[in-house]
Motif scaffolding. Structure first.
Motif, short mmCIF file in Angstrom:
data_model
loop_
_atom_site.label_atom_id
_atom_site.label_comp_id
_atom_site.label_asym_id
_atom_site.label_seq_id
_atom_site.Cartn_x
_atom_site.Cartn_y
_atom_site.Cartn_z
N VAL A 1 -4.49 -7.90 1.03
CA VAL A 1 -3.17 -7.34 1.32
C VAL A 1 -3.36 -5.84 1.44
N LEU A 2 -2.97 -5.28 2.56
CA LEU A 2 -2.98 -3.83 2.75
C LEU A 2 -1.56 -3.33 2.55
N VAL A 3 -1.39 -2.41 1.61
CA VAL A 3 -0.08 -1.86 1.30
C VAL A 3 0.02 -0.46 1.88
N ALA A 4 1.09 -0.20 2.62
CA ALA A 4 1.36 1.13 3.16
C ALA A 4 2.77 1.52 2.77
N GLY A 5 3.00 2.83 2.60
CA GLY A 5 4.28 3.28 2.09
C GLY A 5 5.11 4.11 3.04
N HIS A 6 6.28 4.43 2.58
CA HIS A 6 7.29 5.20 3.31
C HIS A 6 6.67 6.43 3.97
N GLU A 7 7.15 6.75 5.15
CA GLU A 7 6.62 7.84 5.95
C GLU A 7 6.60 9.19 5.22
N ASN A 8 7.58 9.46 4.37
CA ASN A 8 7.63 10.75 3.67
C ASN A 8 7.22 10.67 2.21
N PHE A 9 7.43 9.54 1.56
CA PHE A 9 7.23 9.45 0.12
C PHE A 9 6.04 8.60 -0.28
N GLY A 10 5.44 7.88 0.65
CA GLY A 10 4.27 7.06 0.34
C GLY A 10 4.63 5.81 -0.44
N ILE A 11 3.65 5.28 -1.14
CA ILE A 11 3.79 4.06 -1.93
C ILE A 11 4.30 4.45 -3.31
N SER A 12 5.23 3.68 -3.83
CA SER A 12 5.78 3.98 -5.15
C SER A 12 4.70 3.87 -6.22
N GLU A 13 4.86 4.64 -7.28
CA GLU A 13 3.92 4.64 -8.40
C GLU A 13 3.81 3.23 -9.01
#
Length: 172
Positions: A120-132
């Motif tokens: 599984v590749l996880v990518a996050g929000h364009e401005n905030f990234g992946i949540s902690e």
């Protein structure tokens, strides 16, 4: 001199290999990015895209144009909570890889995967990234080495580079 003719879809010599790779998109909202991610998911024949937190607007003309109709046949689902999906995928034996620059992330080319590994590749929000919270659930955190002054790149481009590197590892 012979001209090099571009091949159409039916003439290409690419294999139709499906990879045991899923994408978890943690609050990604940009319609052009989502369209591009659909297209990349088709190109790398991933199992599915799981949109978390923000449901994609599939009626968006920008998404449709960017996806080039791949949103109509690439498998996807929506979930409110990224953490729940990550825990479920871990229980199913998937290796969870976050794409994020952190203090302890490793360069993507250093990631070692087995040929039979499910990812599984996880990518996050364009401005905030992946949540902690989600980062703490991941098995690996990787980043793409960059050599310019900017410390980030477009999420769809980063996913494309990552899918290329990951699928290279999974081809026997």
């Amino acid at each position: 001199m012979k001209t090099k003719m571009q091949l159409n879809h039916s003439q290409n010599k690419f294999s139709n290999k499906k990879f045991p790779v899923s994408l978890v998109l943690d609050h990604i909202s940009g319609e052009a990015n989502i369209g591009s991610i659909f297209r990349l998911s088709d190109a790398f024949h991933v199992e599915e895209i799981i949109f978390c937190g923000i449901e994609p607007n599939l009626s968006s003309n920008r998404l449709k144009k960017t996806s080039r109709s791949t949103h109509e046949y690439v498998n996807f689902q929506f979930s409110e909570n990224s953490s729940t999906i990550i825990k479920q995928k871990k229980a199913e034996g998937y290796k969870i890889i976050a794409l994020e620059i952190t203090q302890n992330s490793i360069p993507l080319p250093q990631l070692q995967l087995k040929h039979s590994e499910k990812v599984v590749l996880v990518a996050g929000h364009e401005n905030f990234g992946i949540s902690e919270e989600v980062l703490n659930l991941c098995d690996h955190i990787v980043h793409i080495p960059m050599f310019g002054n900017n410390s980030s790149m477009n999420v769809a481009q980063a996913i494309g580079i990552s899918l290329y590197e990951i699928t290279k590892c999974l081809i026997p």
